[in-house]
Design an enzyme around this catalytic site. Structure first.
Site, PDB file in Angstrom:
ATOM      1  N   LEU A 537       0.786  -1.098  -0.108  1.00  0.00           N
ATOM      2  CA  LEU A 537      -0.125  -0.021  -0.272  1.00  0.00           C
ATOM      3  C   LEU A 537       1.048   1.110  -0.107  1.00  0.00           C
ATOM      4  O   LEU A 537       0.380   2.343  -0.564  1.00  0.00           O
ATOM      5  CB  LEU A 537      -0.865  -0.053   1.075  1.00  0.00           C
ATOM      6  CG  LEU A 537      -2.120  -0.991   1.182  1.00  0.00           C
ATOM      7  CD1 LEU A 537      -2.617  -0.739   2.784  1.00  0.00           C
ATOM      8  CD2 LEU A 537      -3.083  -0.411   0.335  1.00  0.00           C
ATOM      9  N   GLY A 540       5.475   3.319   5.165  1.00  0.00           N
ATOM     10  CA  GLY A 540       5.160   3.959   6.323  1.00  0.00           C
ATOM     11  C   GLY A 540       6.552   4.548   6.832  1.00  0.00           C
ATOM     12  O   GLY A 540       7.567   4.495   6.141  1.00  0.00           O
ATOM     13  N   ASP A 657       2.450  13.785  14.882  1.00  0.00           N
ATOM     14  CA  ASP A 657       2.774  13.686  13.560  1.00  0.00           C
ATOM     15  C   ASP A 657       1.368  13.651  12.709  1.00  0.00           C
ATOM     16  O   ASP A 657       1.249  12.746  11.770  1.00  0.00           O
ATOM     17  CB  ASP A 657       3.482  12.408  13.265  1.00  0.00           C
ATOM     18  CG  ASP A 657       4.473  12.395  11.762  1.00  0.00           C
ATOM     19  OD1 ASP A 657       4.331  13.753  11.208  1.00  0.00           O
ATOM     20  OD2 ASP A 657       4.672  11.501  11.357  1.00  0.00           O
TER      21      ASP A 657
END
Ligand SMILES: *[C@@H]1O[C@H](CO)[C@@H](O)[C@H](O)[C@H]1NC(C)=O
Ligand SMILES: *[C@@H]1O[C@H](CO)[C@@H](O)[C@H](O)[C@H]1NC(C)=O
Ligand SMILES: *[C@@H]1O[C@H](CO)[C@@H](O)[C@H](O)[C@H]1NC(C)=O
Ligand SMILES: *[C@@H]1O[C@H](CO)[C@@H](O)[C@H](O)[C@H]1NC(C)=O
Ligand SMILES: *[C@@H]1O[C@H](CO)[C@@H](O)[C@H](O)[C@H]1NC(C)=O
Ligand SMILES: *[C@@H]1O[C@H](CO)[C@@H](O)[C@H](O)[C@H]1NC(C)=O
Ligand SMILES: *[C@@H]1O[C@H](CO)[C@@H](O)[C@H](O)[C@H]1NC(C)=O
Ligand SMILES: *[C@@H]1O[C@H](CO)[C@@H](O)[C@H](O)[C@H]1NC(C)=O
Ligand SMILES: *[C@@H]1O[C@H](CO)[C@@H](O)[C@H](O)[C@H]1NC(C)=O
Length: 850
Positions: A537, A540, A657
């Site tokens: 996907l 990260g 974040d």
């Protein structure tokens, strides 16, 4: 002025082409140098000068025009009034909705006794009536958009007939919606049948004068009521609480022996606004935006499920932001728990304890911030105050509730009393009225929360034991996880681990005994097809993220922790600990984790719509699909998620974040905050922390954090503000360190705000679909959140209140952080830290000595 125009139009100038009009003007100017200067066409019809098909009347000031027109894709001719000052022909009134003319030549003429008549070769239709016979009639189009028939010698006020008395689908400034009891008129708005057919359509809005008057939107089929405004509370309709924000409008509500009516006026002639009932049964208020040459719909109803008059049934309270949206008023419980469990609250609620009026033990519970229930069967007494209202209601056993009739100016006067079931109530945040509901003594004070939220628990319990266990939030979640594990069957060895012991020391979490499914690496490998690239996907912060599908069909997202990452393990544990304990519908849910050898993975629910940054920044097609309503819901969702993190969860969590790529979107485009790798839990009395390790993303970092390493909940608020401005504008905030030719988003938003042009911030791809007042409110809130000094920024709980408010009373923002500091930073950047801070949307870690 009338008389000056009649000679002009009735003599050589009638039927004149536009080329001969100037001649007429010159003549006129010579004769009388007053008031005719702007009139390029006539504004009157007299007995001698009918209006031909190819002519238009234009009001004296040039605001409105009247003439024959063809609706789009319709060959038939209608007579209508439209705005003369805007390029898009917008018809506000139609004279012959049911009798179009299809033959030429046609005329609109005025008979000697004052009847307007539409004549075509084969027909003659009277369009007006008059009670009194006129001797020297004239029909004139006024600057208000009103077309009046009157005696030529009378002033404008003494109209024998006026178009304002026969509204079609549009209410413009000065028109009334209601009933004229004296003359037996109903001022109603009826939608067009379709965009090309002005005939009366399916929907209409009308004033119901029974009880405490309110406006209903009806569907002709079965005379069903779709939506209601609620009663007038002295300032606005109880169910239209954003009215008070419209600064350039004045609203009038009249309720006396002669008439009951609602109308609005604009305080500045240059504002062009209208209220329309459209063909799909929506009441919408729009304003003409000259700059964009479009109608901007800034308010409409019905809008959410709670606007439906029967959403939650008798004694039900509807809250569109809650799930389930229906709850019962204090002292009541669902009539049919099964239906409620299946999210059908329309059956409503019933009393827990029978009233005991005879023994005078009943009392009243206050339900705050509501849209008052249907007032059709109410009794109203404007003369008594709230105390006497209470006494009266208490003394009359048929009285079920009471409220103040007039809350204008903060005072509460007048008395509305209900004598039947209370229906169609909804709750508002910050606005709405107080309602006092009659309860038996036993039910009084039982629930501290006014909105009956405590009713959720018993329902949930019943449901949990019977029908749909997995729908439940708290207890069910735990049970479900365990079941799911058992279901995964042979071949996958799932067990449960407890982090409580070692983590307690590190994170000082006191009461943690969390249990979390531990997935077997093999299971994950199968689910992700061997961590194949097609299932990847994205990347990260600490490693790739894969999509996968478990044996039972559940879709998951697997976040891996790169083995090479040095800091990764702590962050990993941190995230596991945190997320496992945080349960909120705007936070991404952790389903389990996988720890095997060196491998560390987190298993999340899979989000169909990936992340917000993709929608906002990736491509025009995506951003166009993100309409304002969705964007607004996303802003609200993120805000609620943050309130939970900052205040409502058991720990004070600072995300650190927050950015568009960390906001995931589910099927329904509901936002879920993700990526807690950086998050910090705060001790009870800690309010800010100074860290030597600055982590986060430039563009979203507050100045005090980026420069001094100080973070607090207010640094998340800053990031949230940046996000809000990005969501409105569809532009990335480029951070502080770009060259000055690219104005940074905060500075841009700030300068637009100062010029009063915040609407220009809006993402072009939204194409004016937005509600202007909401956009302005959000831009305002965004700027409040990015103020330079943390103490100036609001808490997230305040932000949620602001979002729910009308936006009128927000404080004025001060200059955003970075907009000013940039200069300072630019000089500084010649020294050590320049290299590490040129990236925009990458999470970076910067070790910095102070
Ligand atoms: C309107 O049409 C008539 C004929 O139908 C014509 O004589 C007249 O000049 C036209 N007037 C304008 C203003 O076009
Ligand atoms: C008027 O009516 C007559 C007879 O009813 C018909 O023949 C004629 O076509 C009609 N004229 C127009 C213009 O519709
Ligand atoms: C107009 O209002 C009156 C009184 O409220 C009512 O009796 C009448 O039926 C209404 N007429 C229409 C056409 O709705
Ligand atoms: C009316 O609005 C126009 C345009 O927004 C503005 O220029 C003008 O100053 C306003 N007039 C008043 C009296 O507020
Ligand atoms: C009516 O208004 C609603 C809300 O503004 C809009 O979604 C709908 O498309 C409109 N219907 C028509 C036919 O314009
Ligand atoms: C009034 O109270 C008495 C005793 O508390 C009770 O017996 C009686 O049933 C009550 N009356 C009504 C009408 O409920
Ligand atoms: C008002 O009273 C009538 C007649 O009793 C009833 O049919 C109707 O449902 C009531 N309306 C409301 C909103 O309670
Ligand atoms: C209670 O209120 C209803 C409705 O207004 C009224 O008809 C009735 O007479 C009142 N009863 C008493 C005892 O005042
Ligand atoms: C409502 O209250 C205000 C202030 O108390 C008063 O000025 C106004 O006239 C009242 N309106 C009605 C309809 O009674």
């Amino acid at each position: 002025m009338m008389n000056t125009l009649i000679p002009c139009s009735s003599s050589s100038c009638s039927n004149s082409s536009s080329s001969s009009t100037p001649l007429c003007l010159v003549l006129l100017l010579l004769l009388l140098s007053i008031s005719c200067t702007t009139a390029r066409s006539r504004d009157t019809i007299t007995v001698d000068s009918p209006l031909a098909e190819n002519e238009t009347l234009v009001s004296a000031g040039g605001y409105f025009a009247l003439g024959f027109f063809n609706p789009p894709n319709n060959p038939d001719r209608y007579i209508g009034i439209w705005y003369n000052t805007i390029p898009t022909q917008t018809v506000v009134w139609v004279a012959n909705r049911l009798d179009p003319v299809d033959a030429s030549p046609s005329f609109l003429s005025l008979s000697p006794d004052g009847i307007l008549t539409l004549s075509s070769p084969n027909s003659s239709t009277p369009l007006s009536t008059t009670a009194t016979t006129l001797t020297n009639p004239v029909a004139q189009l006024l600057d208000t958009g009103n077309f009046v028939v009157r005696e030529a010698t009378d002033g404008g006020d003494a109209a024998a007939w006026q178009s304002f008395d026969y509204p079609t689908d549009t209410l413009i400034a000065g028109m009334k919606l209601g009933v004229d009891r004296r003359r037996g008129l109903n001022w109603t708005l009826t939608a067009w049948r379709s965009g090309s057919d002005p005939a009366p359509g399916e929907y209409y809005a009308a004033m119901d004068t029974a009880g405490d008057p309110e406006v209903f939107l009806y569907s002709v089929a079965g005379r069903a009521r779709i939506w209601r405004t609620g009663p007038w509370d002295g300032v606005q309709f109880s169910g239209v609480p954003d009215t008070v924000t419209y600064q350039d409008f004045a609203f009038t509500f009249t309720n006396d022996a002669d008439e009951v009516s609602y109308s609005f006026n604009v305080l500045n002639r240059s504002i062009i606004s209208r209220l329309v009932v459209n063909q799909t049964g929506v009441v919408q208020r729009s304003i003409w935006l000259a700059s964009g040459r479009v109608w901007n719909i800034f308010w409409y109803a019905p809008r959410d499920p709670c606007d439906d008059v029967s959403a939650c049934g008798p004694y039900g309270l509807c809250d569109p932001n809650d799930s389930p949206m229906c709850s019962c008023v204090q002292g009541f419980e669902p009539r049919s728990p099964q239906d409620w469990a299946l999210r059908d609250g329309s059956g409503g609620c019933v009393r827990r304890t029978r009233l005991d009026c005879a023994n005078r033990t009943d009392g009243f519970a206050k339900v705050s911030h509501v849209k008052l229930p249907d007032t059709t069967n109410c009794t109203v007494d404007p003369t008594v105050g709230l105390d006497r209202c209470a006494a009266r209601c208490s003394a009359n056993c048929s009285c079920t509730a009471y409220a103040a009739a007039n809350v204008s100016g903060g005072a509460r006067s007048g008395c509305v009393m209900w004598h039947s079931e209370l229906t169609d109530m909804r709750v508002y945040v910050g606005t709405g009225q107080d309602l006092y509901v009659r309860l038996a003594a036993a039910d009084l004070g039982s629930a501290p929360s006014q909105s009956g939220k405590s009713d959720h628990a018993p329902i949930a319990l019943i449901v949990g034991l019977t029908v749909v266990a997995f729908l439940l939030a708290c207890a069910g979640c735990y049970i479900w996880r365990r079941r799911k594990l058992r279901k995964s069957g042979p071949g996958t060895s799932a067990s449960t681990i407890s982090f409580s012991h070692e983590q307690r020391k590190e994170e000082s979490i006191q009461d943690s005994d969390i249990e979390l499914p531990l997935f077997d690496l093999g299971t994950i490998a199968v689910a992700t097809e061997g961590f194949s690239n097609t299932n990847k996907l994205g990347e990260g912060g600490f490693g790739p993220v894969y999509r996968g599908k478990l044996g039972d069909g559940q879709e998951i997202a697997v976040k891996t922790l790169a083995k090479t990452s040095v800091q990764g393990l702590d962050e990993f544990k941190n995230e596991v600990m945190l997320i496992a304990k945080l349960q909120h519908r705007n936070l991404v849910r952790l389903l389990g984790c996988c720890i095997q050898g060196e491998e560390r993975m987190l298993i999340y629910e899979y989000m169909e719509n990936k992340s917000l940054d993709m929608f906002l920044f990736a491509d025009k097609a995506y951003s166009a699909s993100l309409n304002w309503q969705t964007r607004y819901r996303i802003i609200e969702g993120i805000a609620r998620g943050l309130v939970y993190l900052h205040q409502d969860s058991r720990f004070r969590v600072i995300h650190r974040d927050l950015k568009a790529s960390n906001i995931l979107l589910d099927k329904e485009m509901s936002p879920k905050i993700s990526d807690f790798g950086m998050a910090r839990i705060f001790g009870g009395d800690e309010t800010e922390v100074n860290t030597r390790k600055v982590v986060g993303t430039y563009g979203y970092m507050s100045p005090e954090y980026a420069m001094d390493g100080i973070f607090s909940v207010k640094s998340d608020v800053f990031s949230f503000g940046v996000l809000v401005l990005e969501i409105i504008s569809g532009r990335r905030n480029r951070g502080a360190y770009v060259d000055s030719s690219h104005l940074n988003l905060l500075a841009h938003a700030w300068s637009l705000w100062n010029e009063g042009k915040s609407l220009e911030l809006v993402d072009d791809s939204m194409d004016y679909s937005f509600l202007a007042n909401e956009v302005l409110k959000c831009a305002h809130i965004g700027l409040l959140c990015v103020q330079e000094h943390p103490e100036d920024r609001p808490l997230m709980s305040a932000v949620v209140l602001m979002l729910g408010s009308d936006g009128a009373s927000l404080p004025t923002p001060k200059q955003p952080g970075f907009a000013r500091r940039r200069i300072q930073l630019d000089t500084e950047s010649s020294s050590s830290k320049q290299d590490s801070i040129t990236l925009n949307d990458m999470t970076i870690t910067m070790i910095e000595g102070r």
